[in-house]
Write an enzyme that holds these catalytic residues in place. Structure first.
Site, PDB file in Angstrom:
ATOM      1  N   ASP A 165       0.866  -1.176   0.000  1.00 34.22           N
ATOM      2  CA  ASP A 165       0.000   0.000   0.000  1.00 34.22           C
ATOM      3  C   ASP A 165       0.901   1.224   0.000  1.00 34.22           C
ATOM      4  O   ASP A 165       1.744   1.385   0.883  1.00 34.22           O
ATOM      5  CB  ASP A 165      -0.885  -0.010   1.249  1.00 34.22           C
ATOM      6  CG  ASP A 165      -1.766   1.233   1.326  1.00 34.22           C
ATOM      7  OD1 ASP A 165      -2.603   1.421   0.430  1.00 34.22           O
ATOM      8  OD2 ASP A 165      -1.596   2.024   2.276  1.00 34.22           O
ATOM      9  N   CYS A 195     -12.565 -10.541   7.482  1.00 33.50           N
ATOM     10  CA  CYS A 195     -13.881 -11.108   7.193  1.00 33.50           C
ATOM     11  C   CYS A 195     -14.522 -10.572   5.917  1.00 33.50           C
ATOM     12  O   CYS A 195     -15.557 -11.069   5.488  1.00 33.50           O
ATOM     13  CB  CYS A 195     -14.828 -10.918   8.386  1.00 33.50           C
ATOM     14  SG  CYS A 195     -15.440  -9.234   8.549  1.00 33.50           S
ATOM     15  N   CYS A 251     -16.524  -8.181  12.765  1.00 34.61           N
ATOM     16  CA  CYS A 251     -15.820  -9.259  13.472  1.00 34.61           C
ATOM     17  C   CYS A 251     -14.930  -8.768  14.602  1.00 34.61           C
ATOM     18  O   CYS A 251     -14.272  -9.561  15.274  1.00 34.61           O
ATOM     19  CB  CYS A 251     -15.013 -10.112  12.485  1.00 34.61           C
ATOM     20  SG  CYS A 251     -13.535  -9.278  11.862  1.00 34.61           S
ATOM     21  N   ASP A 253      -3.210   1.112   7.119  1.00 35.63           N
ATOM     22  CA  ASP A 253      -2.440   0.849   5.899  1.00 35.63           C
ATOM     23  C   ASP A 253      -2.090  -0.636   5.778  1.00 35.63           C
ATOM     24  O   ASP A 253      -2.036  -1.187   4.675  1.00 35.63           O
ATOM     25  CB  ASP A 253      -1.149   1.687   5.889  1.00 35.63           C
ATOM     26  CG  ASP A 253      -1.447   3.180   5.826  1.00 35.63           C
ATOM     27  OD1 ASP A 253      -2.530   3.542   5.314  1.00 35.63           O
ATOM     28  OD2 ASP A 253      -0.615   3.981   6.294  1.00 35.63           O
ATOM     29  N   CYS A 288     -13.020  -3.306  12.657  1.00 33.60           N
ATOM     30  CA  CYS A 288     -14.143  -3.920  11.951  1.00 33.60           C
ATOM     31  C   CYS A 288     -15.361  -4.044  12.866  1.00 33.60           C
ATOM     32  O   CYS A 288     -15.276  -4.593  13.965  1.00 33.60           O
ATOM     33  CB  CYS A 288     -13.721  -5.293  11.422  1.00 33.60           C
ATOM     34  SG  CYS A 288     -15.071  -6.132  10.565  1.00 33.60           S
ATOM     35  N   GLU A 344      -1.068  -1.538  -6.239  1.00 32.96           N
ATOM     36  CA  GLU A 344      -2.215  -0.914  -6.892  1.00 32.96           C
ATOM     37  C   GLU A 344      -1.758  -0.090  -8.078  1.00 32.96           C
ATOM     38  O   GLU A 344      -0.701   0.535  -8.036  1.00 32.96           O
ATOM     39  CB  GLU A 344      -2.932   0.018  -5.914  1.00 32.96           C
ATOM     40  CG  GLU A 344      -3.964  -0.664  -5.079  1.00 32.96           C
ATOM     41  CD  GLU A 344      -4.640   0.334  -4.167  1.00 32.96           C
ATOM     42  OE1 GLU A 344      -5.870   0.400  -4.182  1.00 32.96           O
ATOM     43  OE2 GLU A 344      -3.947   1.035  -3.432  1.00 32.96           O
ATOM     44  N   CYS A 360     -12.510  -5.174   5.424  1.00 35.14           N
ATOM     45  CA  CYS A 360     -11.820  -5.877   6.503  1.00 35.14           C
ATOM     46  C   CYS A 360     -11.054  -7.047   5.881  1.00 35.14           C
ATOM     47  O   CYS A 360     -11.633  -7.883   5.189  1.00 35.14           O
ATOM     48  CB  CYS A 360     -12.833  -6.398   7.530  1.00 35.14           C
ATOM     49  SG  CYS A 360     -12.112  -7.527   8.735  1.00 35.14           S
TER      50      CYS A 360
END
Ligand SMILES: [Zn+2]
Length: 372
Positions: free
Chosen positions: A163, A303, A322, A329, A319, A247, A300
């Site tokens: 990232d 999950c 969960c 990051d 999250c 990315e 997340c």
């Protein structure tokens, strides 16, 4: 060297004009024919009679200008690139030496330069030299020595997602975090000050000329620092990982965002990605690029729940579904890795432990790194 730069630029521009005219005329006659490299080489011999100072320049270097021009046309006709542009005095200057060179100690001996040129890097060249590119950036001269080697570079095993960010230069899915370079900030402050001074100097004055050089030199220092930083980080990562997912940053779109632009330019993401790509390539390791997708930060990584109300200021991802908690990051990097593996049909593997060798190498190189 300056004469070589100038002559190679002159030949490039001259034949860009010749080829443009030739193409237009033949099209008007309904033939639509272009000139090729070999035809322009023949014309170069004639051109030298008209401009005898070209005899002082190494002929293979002049021919390389024609080769470059021919490549630019090929790229244009294949629709890979825009129509070739004239080379300007303001661009970085270079000429290519494709043959006839020799390295003697730390001296480069190239055609038309009788005494050879000393260079600073004294590392022995571990292979057969293919070509040398001599260039100038503001006031320094460089020689890029391209060589061929049989040496096999080992490839890492681990798979990571990366990232790219503002607060941290990069965060990897195994917890490696590399901080941005502070030296760039400082240099940029100085640049601003000196640019302000420049704008107050009278046009055409000696002082203004001096100030222009001063500003150019700060630009050069910033470029050097950024390139050095990007080399260190990309080398360490390419060495230790077998597959890297990143990315496809829409940098041009992001740079328009006023707030982010400075940091993005600072960090030279584009340069970093290019370096990482070719360095992984040397090792036959993989770079997987995934499209820019929003959930990389909002999802997340445990999950798959999407947190729609995640704010830019939230540094910790928490999250609601969960209860999972993680550095924002790092969570994004894990999603990027998973998306990349899905993209190439590998499914999601087990968690890979921190590749601590990478962190060790980078901190030895003077960079600030952390393990999350
Ligand atoms: Zn969750």
């Amino acid at each position: 060297m300056e004469r070589h730069f100038g002559a190679c630029r002159f030949v490039y521009n001259h034949f860009l004009e010749v080829r443009t005219k030739y193409y237009a005329e033949s099209k008007a006659q309904g033939k639509a024919q272009g000139l090729n490299y070999f035809k322009t080489c023949k014309m170069l011999t004639e051109l030298k009679k008209e401009y005898p100072w070209l005899y002082e320049i190494s002929n293979p270097s002049l021919q390389q200008s024609l080769r470059k021009l021919d490549n630019a046309f090929t790229a244009f006709f294949r629709k890979n690139n825009d129509y070739p542009n004239f080379r300007s005095r303001k661009d970085n200057q270079y000429f290519i030496v494709p043959s006839g060179f020799r390295v003697d100690g730390n001296k480069l001996i190239i055609p038309k330069f009788m005494e050879g040129m000393e260079y600073r890097d004294k590392k022995a060249i571990p292979g057969k030299i293919k070509q040398i590119v001599v260039s100038r950036d503001v006031s320094r001269y460089y020689a890029s020595i391209q060589y061929e080697t049989e040496e096999e570079l080992p490839k890492g095993n681990a798979v990571i997602g990366i990232d790219m960010g503002i607060r941290a230069f990069l965060t990897a899915s195994d917890g490696l975090q590399v901080e941005p370079l502070n030296a760039l900030r400082k240099a940029e402050k100085k640049l601003k000050r000196e640019q302000g001074r420049l704008s107050r100097r009278k046009k055409g004055s000696e002082n203004r000329k001096k100030q222009i050089v001063k500003v150019q030199k700060i630009h050069q220092r910033i470029r050097d620092a950024r390139t050095d930083f990007n080399h260190k980080v990309s080398t360490a990562i390419a060495k230790h990982y077998g597959t890297v997912v990143i990315e496809d940053l829409n940098v041009s779109g992001m740079v328009k965002n006023h707030h982010l632009s400075k940091s993005i330019n600072d960090q030279g993401w584009h340069q970093f990605k290019t370096m990482l790509g070719y360095k992984l390539g040397w090792r036959k390791a993989d770079l997987i690029t995934i499209g820019r997708f929003d959930p990389s930060s909002k999802m997340c990584s445990k999950c798959g729940n999407i947190k729609h109300d995640l704010k830019l200021s939230d540094r910790i991802y928490h999250c609601d579904a969960c209860g999972f908690k993680m550095d924002r990051d790092l969570n994004a990097a894990k999603n990027i890795r998973n998306m990349g593996l899905i993209k190439v049909g590998k499914g999601i593997p087990e968690f890979t432990p921190v590749e601590s060798a990478t962190a060790a190498e980078l901190s030895k190189g003077g960079l600030r790194v952390a393990t999350l």
